[in-house]
Design a protein around this motif. Sequence first.
Motif, mmCIF file in Angstrom:
data_model
loop_
_atom_site.group_PDB
_atom_site.id
_atom_site.type_symbol
_atom_site.label_atom_id
_atom_site.label_comp_id
_atom_site.label_asym_id
_atom_site.label_seq_id
_atom_site.Cartn_x
_atom_site.Cartn_y
_atom_site.Cartn_z
ATOM 1 N N ILE A 188 0.853 -1.183 0.000
ATOM 2 C CA ILE A 188 0.000 0.000 0.000
ATOM 3 C C ILE A 188 0.890 1.234 0.000
ATOM 4 C CG2 ILE A 188 -1.767 1.306 1.246
ATOM 5 C CD1 ILE A 188 -2.819 -1.258 2.375
ATOM 6 N N PRO A 189 0.881 2.030 -1.067
ATOM 7 C CA PRO A 189 1.747 3.211 -1.119
ATOM 8 C C PRO A 189 1.431 4.196 0.002
ATOM 9 C CG PRO A 189 0.861 2.689 -3.296
ATOM 10 C CD PRO A 189 0.118 1.831 -2.315
ATOM 11 N N ASP A 190 2.452 4.861 0.488
ATOM 12 C CA ASP A 190 2.273 5.838 1.561
ATOM 13 C C ASP A 190 1.426 7.025 1.111
ATOM 14 O OD1 ASP A 190 3.887 4.279 3.178
ATOM 15 O OD2 ASP A 190 5.716 5.366 2.646
ATOM 16 N N GLN A 191 1.356 7.271 -0.210
ATOM 17 C CA GLN A 191 0.643 8.438 -0.701
ATOM 18 C C GLN A 191 -0.868 8.212 -0.815
ATOM 19 O OE1 GLN A 191 3.231 7.004 -2.245
ATOM 20 N NE2 GLN A 191 4.886 8.468 -1.862
ATOM 21 N N TRP A 192 -1.340 6.999 -0.617
ATOM 22 C CA TRP A 192 -2.776 6.738 -0.737
ATOM 23 C C TRP A 192 -3.550 7.440 0.368
ATOM 24 C CZ3 TRP A 192 -4.316 1.082 -2.301
ATOM 25 C CH2 TRP A 192 -3.862 0.844 -3.606
ATOM 26 N N ASN A 193 -4.758 7.839 0.018
ATOM 27 C CA ASN A 193 -5.649 8.473 0.986
ATOM 28 C C ASN A 193 -6.104 7.433 2.011
ATOM 29 O OD1 ASN A 193 -7.765 9.716 2.360
ATOM 30 N ND2 ASN A 193 -8.458 10.823 0.558
ATOM 31 N N TRP A 194 -5.827 7.691 3.279
ATOM 32 C CA TRP A 194 -6.181 6.722 4.314
ATOM 33 C C TRP A 194 -7.689 6.511 4.397
ATOM 34 C CZ3 TRP A 194 -3.210 3.351 6.770
ATOM 35 C CH2 TRP A 194 -1.824 3.556 6.747
ATOM 36 N N GLY A 195 -8.465 7.508 3.976
ATOM 37 C CA GLY A 195 -9.911 7.356 3.986
ATOM 38 C C GLY A 195 -10.398 6.361 2.956
ATOM 39 N N ASP A 196 -9.572 6.047 1.942
ATOM 40 C CA ASP A 196 -9.962 5.106 0.887
ATOM 41 C C ASP A 196 -9.584 3.670 1.219
ATOM 42 O OD1 ASP A 196 -11.047 7.088 -0.631
ATOM 43 O OD2 ASP A 196 -9.291 7.350 -1.922
ATOM 44 N N ILE A 197 -8.600 3.489 2.092
ATOM 45 C CA ILE A 197 -8.064 2.151 2.316
ATOM 46 C C ILE A 197 -9.106 1.219 2.932
ATOM 47 C CG2 ILE A 197 -6.323 0.860 3.627
ATOM 48 C CD1 ILE A 197 -4.418 3.157 3.200
#
Length: 210
Positions: free
Chosen positions: A169-178
């Motif tokens: 999981i890339p660090d740049q992903w929105n945590w709200g989407d995970i």
Amino acid sequence: MKLLLITLLRFSIQILTSDSVKTASPQERLQIRIDSLAKSQLMQSGTVGISIKSVISGQKILEYNSRKSLTPASTMKLVSSATALMTLGEDFTYQTTLEFSGQVTDSVLLGNIYIKGSGDPSLGSWRFKGRPDYKQLTDIFAYKIKALGIREIKGSIIGDGSLFEENVIPDQWNWGDIGNYYGAGCGGLNINENLFMLSLNRERTSSLPA
């Protein structure tokens, strides 16, 4: 939503009936539409950014705010898909293999079963017609194992996803989407899109006297 669609339709009609658009070249017509959209009331709280280049020469064909740092969202899937097609080819298929270690004696495997993945994102997914879903996939695995004469396993069934790095999981992903179904990371071995459903049931309990 209906009002927005009507507004967009009227906006498009105004652009198409403009005399300057009728006499312009295709590139100029597109530039006129982009300029009109960027200056319209629809974009008062938004930003338009476009960059179009020739895939052959790399030369700029058209751009607008091309140096702005914007969030392209799902349009980046076009770049990922094109890169995969150019790198792997349109006939590429993923290969997921079943392997085992140890010996089979009297239909008993004294060893382990390994499911070795190659990064297939569609393995066990219900979205692809003609491909087995999660339940059908496990049935196929069981059939293949039985076809080897194995009726019992005295060992483990191990999923091998070592093809990719552990942090998927890339660090740049929105945590709200995970937490959503589309936010699951990918790995060397993906089953059912790495999605699992969790149901919680709160049972009433009575407190015991002190």
